[in-house]
Design a protein around this motif. Structure first.
Motif, mmCIF file in Angstrom:
data_model
loop_
_atom_site.group_PDB
_atom_site.id
_atom_site.type_symbol
_atom_site.label_atom_id
_atom_site.label_comp_id
_atom_site.label_asym_id
_atom_site.label_seq_id
_atom_site.Cartn_x
_atom_site.Cartn_y
_atom_site.Cartn_z
ATOM 1 N N PHE A 150 0.846 -1.194 0.000
ATOM 2 C CA PHE A 150 0.000 0.000 0.000
ATOM 3 C C PHE A 150 0.881 1.244 0.000
ATOM 4 O O PHE A 150 2.022 1.204 0.473
ATOM 5 C CB PHE A 150 -0.889 0.031 1.260
ATOM 6 C CG PHE A 150 -1.945 -1.021 1.304
ATOM 7 C CD1 PHE A 150 -3.254 -0.735 0.960
ATOM 8 C CD2 PHE A 150 -1.642 -2.326 1.706
ATOM 9 C CE1 PHE A 150 -4.244 -1.709 1.016
ATOM 10 C CE2 PHE A 150 -2.613 -3.299 1.767
ATOM 11 C CZ PHE A 150 -3.913 -2.992 1.416
ATOM 12 N N ARG A 151 0.328 2.339 -0.492
ATOM 13 C CA ARG A 151 0.987 3.631 -0.339
ATOM 14 C C ARG A 151 0.007 4.600 0.293
ATOM 15 O O ARG A 151 -1.199 4.571 -0.005
ATOM 16 C CB ARG A 151 1.509 4.178 -1.668
ATOM 17 C CG ARG A 151 0.461 4.642 -2.654
ATOM 18 C CD ARG A 151 1.116 5.116 -3.940
ATOM 19 N NE ARG A 151 0.132 5.599 -4.909
ATOM 20 C CZ ARG A 151 -0.254 6.874 -5.000
ATOM 21 N NH1 ARG A 151 0.276 7.776 -4.192
ATOM 22 N NH2 ARG A 151 -1.155 7.244 -5.892
ATOM 23 N N GLU A 152 0.493 5.443 1.169
ATOM 24 C CA GLU A 152 -0.373 6.393 1.880
ATOM 25 C C GLU A 152 -0.585 7.621 1.010
ATOM 26 O O GLU A 152 0.360 8.282 0.591
ATOM 27 C CB GLU A 152 0.260 6.769 3.212
ATOM 28 C CG GLU A 152 -0.740 7.274 4.242
ATOM 29 C CD GLU A 152 -1.291 8.640 3.916
ATOM 30 O OE1 GLU A 152 -2.526 8.758 3.713
ATOM 31 O OE2 GLU A 152 -0.493 9.585 3.849
ATOM 32 N N ALA A 153 -1.859 7.951 0.721
ATOM 33 C CA ALA A 153 -2.182 9.021 -0.226
ATOM 34 C C ALA A 153 -3.308 9.909 0.278
ATOM 35 O O ALA A 153 -4.054 10.474 -0.513
ATOM 36 C CB ALA A 153 -2.559 8.410 -1.581
ATOM 37 N N GLY A 154 -3.421 10.052 1.613
ATOM 38 C CA GLY A 154 -4.505 10.852 2.153
ATOM 39 C C GLY A 154 -4.468 12.298 1.708
ATOM 40 O O GLY A 154 -5.477 12.859 1.266
ATOM 41 N N ALA A 155 -3.305 12.933 1.819
ATOM 42 C CA ALA A 155 -3.193 14.335 1.401
ATOM 43 C C ALA A 155 -3.339 14.468 -0.108
ATOM 44 O O ALA A 155 -3.966 15.408 -0.611
ATOM 45 C CB ALA A 155 -1.851 14.903 1.867
ATOM 46 N N GLU A 156 -2.795 13.543 -0.830
ATOM 47 C CA GLU A 156 -2.851 13.585 -2.290
ATOM 48 C C GLU A 156 -4.275 13.559 -2.812
ATOM 49 O O GLU A 156 -4.611 14.261 -3.773
ATOM 50 C CB GLU A 156 -2.072 12.378 -2.841
ATOM 51 C CG GLU A 156 -2.091 12.222 -4.347
ATOM 52 C CD GLU A 156 -1.413 10.941 -4.774
ATOM 53 O OE1 GLU A 156 -1.801 10.392 -5.822
ATOM 54 O OE2 GLU A 156 -0.496 10.470 -4.051
ATOM 55 N N LEU A 157 -5.149 12.778 -2.181
ATOM 56 C CA LEU A 157 -6.530 12.655 -2.643
ATOM 57 C C LEU A 157 -7.492 13.564 -1.888
ATOM 58 O O LEU A 157 -8.690 13.538 -2.132
ATOM 59 C CB LEU A 157 -7.007 11.207 -2.553
ATOM 60 C CG LEU A 157 -6.783 10.376 -3.822
ATOM 61 C CD1 LEU A 157 -5.310 10.149 -4.070
ATOM 62 C CD2 LEU A 157 -7.511 9.041 -3.739
ATOM 63 N N ALA A 195 -9.575 10.446 -8.307
ATOM 64 C CA ALA A 195 -8.358 10.760 -7.549
ATOM 65 C C ALA A 195 -8.485 12.047 -6.751
ATOM 66 O O ALA A 195 -7.485 12.667 -6.424
ATOM 67 C CB ALA A 195 -7.158 10.849 -8.491
ATOM 68 N N LEU A 196 -9.705 12.449 -6.393
ATOM 69 C CA LEU A 196 -9.847 13.712 -5.680
ATOM 70 C C LEU A 196 -11.121 13.753 -4.852
ATOM 71 O O LEU A 196 -12.221 13.522 -5.359
ATOM 72 C CB LEU A 196 -9.860 14.880 -6.668
ATOM 73 C CG LEU A 196 -10.000 16.271 -6.036
ATOM 74 C CD1 LEU A 196 -8.787 16.581 -5.170
ATOM 75 C CD2 LEU A 196 -10.164 17.327 -7.122
ATOM 76 N N PHE A 197 -10.964 14.075 -3.548
ATOM 77 C CA PHE A 197 -12.081 14.376 -2.658
ATOM 78 C C PHE A 197 -11.952 15.833 -2.218
ATOM 79 O O PHE A 197 -10.841 16.336 -2.010
ATOM 80 C CB PHE A 197 -12.056 13.477 -1.426
ATOM 81 C CG PHE A 197 -12.456 12.060 -1.689
ATOM 82 C CD1 PHE A 197 -13.732 11.612 -1.363
ATOM 83 C CD2 PHE A 197 -11.564 11.155 -2.247
ATOM 84 C CE1 PHE A 197 -14.105 10.300 -1.593
ATOM 85 C CE2 PHE A 197 -11.919 9.840 -2.476
ATOM 86 C CZ PHE A 197 -13.200 9.411 -2.156
ATOM 87 N N VAL A 198 -13.093 16.510 -2.062
ATOM 88 C CA VAL A 198 -13.115 17.902 -1.654
ATOM 89 C C VAL A 198 -14.060 18.052 -0.465
ATOM 90 O O VAL A 198 -15.146 17.465 -0.440
ATOM 91 C CB VAL A 198 -13.563 18.821 -2.812
ATOM 92 C CG1 VAL A 198 -13.675 20.264 -2.337
ATOM 93 C CG2 VAL A 198 -12.587 18.719 -3.979
ATOM 94 N N ASP A 199 -13.645 18.835 0.533
ATOM 95 C CA ASP A 199 -14.465 19.109 1.701
ATOM 96 C C ASP A 199 -15.651 19.975 1.284
ATOM 97 O O ASP A 199 -15.504 21.159 0.983
ATOM 98 C CB ASP A 199 -13.605 19.833 2.752
ATOM 99 C CG ASP A 199 -14.360 20.126 4.048
ATOM 100 O OD1 ASP A 199 -15.596 20.068 4.051
ATOM 101 O OD2 ASP A 199 -13.685 20.439 5.045
ATOM 102 N N ARG A 200 -16.855 19.373 1.253
ATOM 103 C CA ARG A 200 -18.096 20.069 0.877
ATOM 104 C C ARG A 200 -19.053 20.163 2.060
ATOM 105 O O ARG A 200 -20.270 20.215 1.886
ATOM 106 C CB ARG A 200 -18.779 19.345 -0.284
ATOM 107 C CG ARG A 200 -17.950 19.253 -1.550
ATOM 108 C CD ARG A 200 -17.707 20.610 -2.175
ATOM 109 N NE ARG A 200 -17.097 20.515 -3.498
ATOM 110 C CZ ARG A 200 -16.470 21.506 -4.114
ATOM 111 N NH1 ARG A 200 -16.369 22.693 -3.496
ATOM 112 N NH2 ARG A 200 -15.951 21.341 -5.306
#
Length: 569
Positions: free
Chosen positions: A299-306, A354-359
């Motif tokens: 696995f790779r950690e990609a919390g900030a990236e996504l 590849a993208l989540f946004v705080d809505r």
């Protein structure tokens, strides 16, 4: 001994004017009127006592204000004996070190008798335990058709194997999942698609020995619970299922142990649509982790990236609970995460693979959630109108918080948020009936259709209090379908299967998972509210191994079972 004088765990929440009390809304944030059913009339009935649930959680408090007392506990739904009625496991804590008069406390297992009644089968079940329990995760790790249970503890976690008759054997030692840490939430998943369930276990914080070595006092010089920032996070654990009843700790090999977080919740989904399961972890005042599955056992950690590591201000979240749900029915799973008083629970909307946004504020839940301290949560279409709603349980962690700000109670009311059509979530807490007006120290919540009538019921756990079993009694104005998936080549529980229901131009998408919320495990069946739709065109299952099956014109208003490669019934 380290002694701190502070107002712990959110100074701003104790001193600001947040938490003025929730006002009922008659319109959503976008001006859409809320229907009468959302603002008046009870749709849920508290049947805890009539059902025979007489459990009371014990948190181990004896006056020393030890850190673990604030956090427990969870619950799990599982059909232990496969009689078609889902049973209930409630997790208890225990005496803490130094208690001068320790008294044993145990988990409780309730067998579903039908007709809204449960019988206490704790002794015969083998799930009594006795450790300082936190949460539970149910999953059939040996594919024999019977759900097994992991119970997370402060200390060594315990794995219980289902003997095939609804009773359990403690197989912790020989299974290899006997890590000694501070277990919180856990999730079963098949990360390598080999047809066997693997296990992810969250660890919370590293506690000193003895626990009282770090003590905190409020400005009145009284003992107080300490701020979580005084404790270091721990790496979580990933166990690979060897297929012979044992597990191998692959935390280092897979990359999971490269990050330390104060991990409290975990939920799994194929976030990047590449056919395998990814792992989202909510951390308490650490950046969230998103473990993207590389498809090769790592696995790779990609919390900030996504876009899932921080809120819209770039700040960490006091993450307690997690769930996935397709809020606007665009076919992509969104994420809801609970947080601390005066902060916001966060709605991460998936904008692209590849993208989540705080809505959060766009959907109107910011102001409501700032007024409470939230823990367990989950998406459910409680009124079966075809749009996923949200339930959130709330309760503070500082038992005398009201002495510093009378406007912030320790015991708090829950939130039921109604989806107005994919554009906003509005306050519908009155639909919870008497429970919506009560104050509790809310912690876990687990969802299940325990009476098999097609709608979602729930159990809510409370710290150092009795739980509440809420039966969904909404009148049948809308249609539905409940889908039970059974793997043959995939894992038996079909955890990770993606289910799509299509009717005309309308499409509903969800994934089979049991773990989400906080410390809790829910019914693996998927219930889709259809609104006024009474005819389904297609039911599509993408199994965890990648195989896809399609079924035309399944009947509405019933539960269907889909067995991999064997059809629908």
């Amino acid at each position: 001994m380290v002694t701190r004088y502070l107002l712990p765990l959110g100074v701003a929440a104790l001193l600001t004017g947040c938490g003025q009390g929730r006002k009922a809304q008659t319109t959503g944030s976008n001006g859409v009127p809320v229907s009468a059913s959302a603002t008046t009339g009870a749709l849920f009935t508290d049947i805890t006592r009539p059902a025979g649930i007489d459990f009371v959680h014990f948190n181990g408090a004896y006056g020393k204000k030890l850190f673990p007392e604030m956090m427990g506990s969870g619950a799990a739904w599982l059909d232990a004996d496969r009689d078609g009625l889902i049973d209930l496991l409630l997790i208890n804590s225990a005496a803490l070190p130094g208690d001068p008069h320790p008294v044993p406390h145990y988990n409780r297992f309730y067998h579903n008798l039908g007709d809204g009644k449960f019988a206490d089968w704790t002794e015969r079940s083998g799930l009594k335990g006795g450790a300082y329990g936190m949460g539970a995760a149910a999953g059939d790790y040996d594919n024999d058709g019977y759900p097994d249970v992991l119970i997370t503890n402060l200390g060594k976690n315990h794995l219980y194997h289902n003997r095939g008759d609804g009773t359990f054997e403690d197989v912790t030692q020989r299974s290899g999942v006997n890590h000694d840490g501070y277990g919180s939430s856990a999730a079963w998943l098949d990360y390598d698609s080999d047809g066997r369930l693997d296990l992810y276990v969250c660890n919370y914080v590293q506690l000193p020995v003895p626990m009282s070595r770090i003590s905190c006092r409020n400005p009145r010089a009284q003992l107080q619970y300490c701020d979580v920032h005084l404790y270091d996070g721990m790496p979580s654990r990933l166990y690979h299922n060897n297929g012979d009843g044992t597990f191998s700790d692959v935390s280092a090999r897979t990359g999971i142990s490269t990050k330390r977080g104060r991990s409290l919740a975990v939920a799994c989904s194929d976030i990047d649509d590449d056919g395998d399961q990814d792992i989202l972890v909510a951390n308490d005042e650490n950046p969230n982790f998103l473990w993207l599955n590389n498809g090769n056992g790592t696995f790779r950690e990609a919390g900030a990236e996504l876009g899932l590591a921080y809120d819209q201000r770039g700040e960490t979240i006091a993450g307690m609970g997690l769930d996935f749900g397709d809020v606007d029915r665009d076919g992509q799973p969104d994420v809801y995460e609970s947080g601390f008083q005066s902060e916001e629970n966060i709605l991460f909307h998936r904008e692209a693979p590849a993208l989540f946004v705080d809505r959060t504020n766009a959907f109107g839940v910011g102001e409501l959630s700032r007024q409470v301290l939230s823990f367990g949560l989950g998406f459910l279409d409680y009124d079966l109108d075809g749009w996923p709603d949200l339930f959130v349980t709330n309760g503070h962690v500082i038992d005398d918080v009201h002495e510093f700000n009378p406007q912030i109670p320790y015991e708090q009311s829950p939130l039921l948020l109604r989806n107005t059509g994919g554009t906003s979530l509005v306050d519908a807490t009155s639909s919870l009936g008497s429970y919506g007006r009560e104050l509790h120290v809310g912690r876990g919540v687990a969802f299940a259709d325990f009476d098999n009538d097609g709608d979602t019921d729930l159990v809510v756990t409370h710290n150092h209090q009795a739980p509440t079993l809420l039966r969904n009694d909404q009148p049948r104005r809308n249609h539905w379908i409940s889908v039970r998936c059974q793997g043959t080549r995939s894992n038996r529980d079909a955890i990770g299967a993606r289910v799509t229901v299509e009717a005309g131009k309308t499409r509903w998408v969800d994934e089979v998972r049991a773990a989400s919320s906080y410390l809790s495990s829910s019914d693996p069946r998927l219930c889709f509210g259809l609104g006024t739709v009474d005819r389904i065109d297609r039911l599509i299952i993408r199994w965890p191994n990648g195989r896809t099956e399609e079924f035309k014109n399944p009947a509405a208003d019933k539960e269907v079972t889909v067995t991999e490669g064997q059809g629908l019934r």
